[in-house]
Design a protein around this motif. Sequence first.
Motif, mmCIF file in Angstrom:
data_model
loop_
_atom_site.group_PDB
_atom_site.id
_atom_site.type_symbol
_atom_site.label_atom_id
_atom_site.label_comp_id
_atom_site.label_asym_id
_atom_site.label_seq_id
_atom_site.Cartn_x
_atom_site.Cartn_y
_atom_site.Cartn_z
ATOM 1 N N ILE A 109 54.147 26.796 -35.701
ATOM 2 C CA ILE A 109 54.950 27.033 -37.035
ATOM 3 C C ILE A 109 56.093 26.119 -37.078
ATOM 4 N N ILE A 110 56.385 25.831 -38.477
ATOM 5 C CA ILE A 110 57.696 25.172 -38.430
ATOM 6 C C ILE A 110 58.734 26.240 -39.087
ATOM 7 N N LEU A 111 59.961 25.902 -38.870
ATOM 8 C CA LEU A 111 60.842 26.831 -39.072
ATOM 9 C C LEU A 111 62.158 26.439 -39.390
ATOM 10 N N SER A 112 62.936 26.850 -40.192
ATOM 11 C CA SER A 112 64.189 26.692 -40.784
ATOM 12 C C SER A 112 65.193 27.832 -40.520
ATOM 13 N N VAL A 113 66.190 27.611 -39.977
ATOM 14 C CA VAL A 113 67.098 28.609 -39.541
ATOM 15 C C VAL A 113 68.494 28.096 -40.397
ATOM 16 N N SER A 114 68.655 29.019 -41.562
ATOM 17 C CA SER A 114 70.018 28.638 -42.229
ATOM 18 C C SER A 114 71.196 29.695 -41.933
ATOM 19 N N TYR A 115 72.187 29.168 -41.861
ATOM 20 C CA TYR A 115 73.442 30.052 -41.653
ATOM 21 C C TYR A 115 74.038 30.351 -42.917
ATOM 22 N N ILE A 116 74.238 31.730 -43.430
ATOM 23 C CA ILE A 116 74.602 32.098 -44.317
ATOM 24 C C ILE A 116 75.820 32.980 -44.588
ATOM 25 N N GLY A 117 76.391 33.256 -43.161
ATOM 26 C CA GLY A 117 77.451 34.051 -42.891
ATOM 27 C C GLY A 117 78.741 33.508 -43.415
ATOM 28 N N PRO B 9 55.007 24.478 -29.931
ATOM 29 C CA PRO B 9 54.528 25.552 -30.555
ATOM 30 C C PRO B 9 55.264 25.786 -32.016
ATOM 31 N N ALA B 10 56.638 25.442 -31.978
ATOM 32 C CA ALA B 10 57.473 25.818 -33.014
ATOM 33 C C ALA B 10 58.279 24.618 -33.158
ATOM 34 N N GLN B 11 58.582 24.140 -34.369
ATOM 35 C CA GLN B 11 59.449 22.904 -34.810
ATOM 36 C C GLN B 11 60.572 23.638 -35.692
ATOM 37 N N VAL B 12 61.680 23.422 -35.215
ATOM 38 C CA VAL B 12 62.852 24.004 -36.106
ATOM 39 C C VAL B 12 63.984 23.121 -36.440
ATOM 40 N N VAL B 13 64.513 23.500 -37.685
ATOM 41 C CA VAL B 13 65.712 22.780 -38.171
ATOM 42 C C VAL B 13 66.931 23.807 -38.492
ATOM 43 N N PHE B 14 68.089 23.434 -38.226
ATOM 44 C CA PHE B 14 69.212 24.592 -38.233
ATOM 45 C C PHE B 14 70.056 23.771 -39.302
ATOM 46 N N THR B 15 70.380 24.742 -40.313
ATOM 47 C CA THR B 15 71.479 24.230 -41.359
ATOM 48 C C THR B 15 72.596 25.271 -41.641
ATOM 49 N N VAL B 16 73.592 24.528 -41.973
ATOM 50 C CA VAL B 16 74.717 25.221 -42.353
ATOM 51 C C VAL B 16 75.242 24.555 -43.603
ATOM 52 N N ALA B 17 75.524 25.429 -44.667
ATOM 53 C CA ALA B 17 75.679 24.931 -45.969
ATOM 54 C C ALA B 17 77.268 24.367 -45.988
ATOM 55 N N LYS B 18 77.301 23.084 -46.536
ATOM 56 C CA LYS B 18 78.574 22.321 -46.628
ATOM 57 C C LYS B 18 79.453 23.014 -47.879
ATOM 58 N N LYS B 19 78.767 23.575 -48.976
ATOM 59 C CA LYS B 19 79.398 24.319 -49.908
ATOM 60 C C LYS B 19 80.396 25.610 -49.249
ATOM 61 N N ARG B 20 79.799 26.182 -48.109
ATOM 62 C CA ARG B 20 80.597 27.309 -47.663
ATOM 63 C C ARG B 20 81.494 26.799 -46.636
ATOM 64 N N LYS C 202 69.246 32.897 -42.672
ATOM 65 C CA LYS C 202 68.124 33.085 -43.559
ATOM 66 C C LYS C 202 67.043 32.174 -42.960
ATOM 67 N N VAL C 203 65.813 32.803 -42.780
ATOM 68 C CA VAL C 203 64.859 32.055 -42.073
ATOM 69 C C VAL C 203 63.666 32.017 -42.951
ATOM 70 N N SER C 204 63.218 30.507 -42.865
ATOM 71 C CA SER C 204 62.013 30.249 -43.662
ATOM 72 C C SER C 204 61.248 29.739 -42.538
ATOM 73 N N TRP C 205 59.684 30.146 -42.618
ATOM 74 C CA TRP C 205 58.633 29.598 -41.683
ATOM 75 C C TRP C 205 57.418 29.379 -42.333
ATOM 76 N N LEU C 206 56.587 28.654 -41.901
ATOM 77 C CA LEU C 206 55.300 28.302 -42.399
ATOM 78 C C LEU C 206 54.247 27.776 -41.067
ATOM 79 N N VAL C 207 53.123 28.423 -41.185
ATOM 80 C CA VAL C 207 52.284 28.148 -40.114
ATOM 81 C C VAL C 207 51.537 27.072 -40.537
#
Length: 127
Positions: free
Chosen positions: A93-101, A45-56, A32-37
């Motif tokens: 842009i700033i960017l968040s990449v969340s792993y939802i698999g 050019p892009a700053q990114v954060v990677f997340t994986v849910a502790k719940k899953r 699931k990707v969230s982004w904002l200019v």
Amino acid sequence: MQTFKKEERLCNKRLIDGLYHNGSSFLCYPFKVSWLVIEQPQPAPAQVVFTVAKKRYKHAVDRNLLKRRMREAYRLHKQEQLYNFLEQTGKTIILSVSYIGKEISEYAFIDKKMQKLFTQLCEGLAK
């Protein structure tokens, strides 16, 4: 240059809050990707954060493994697929990449999906 430096990581809490409140998002399974200019100048050019849910994923080793695979796929493809586009359009842009698999994916699958994610992101930014 295929590196992933500190300047490319999104650490600023205020920016992260703004990203989740005002940003656009899309689904590119298993991400699931969230982004904002961003208007103010950024070191990359892009700053990114990677997340994986502790719940899953209860075990930290599983979360770390997934984040490591995501970072590696990002690092290898960001230059030709994302940075070149951002430099042509003059955007940062700033960017968040969340792993939802639901399961821990192989690196090859994550790599292929990361490339698809870049394509979708560039299409979204072009609009």
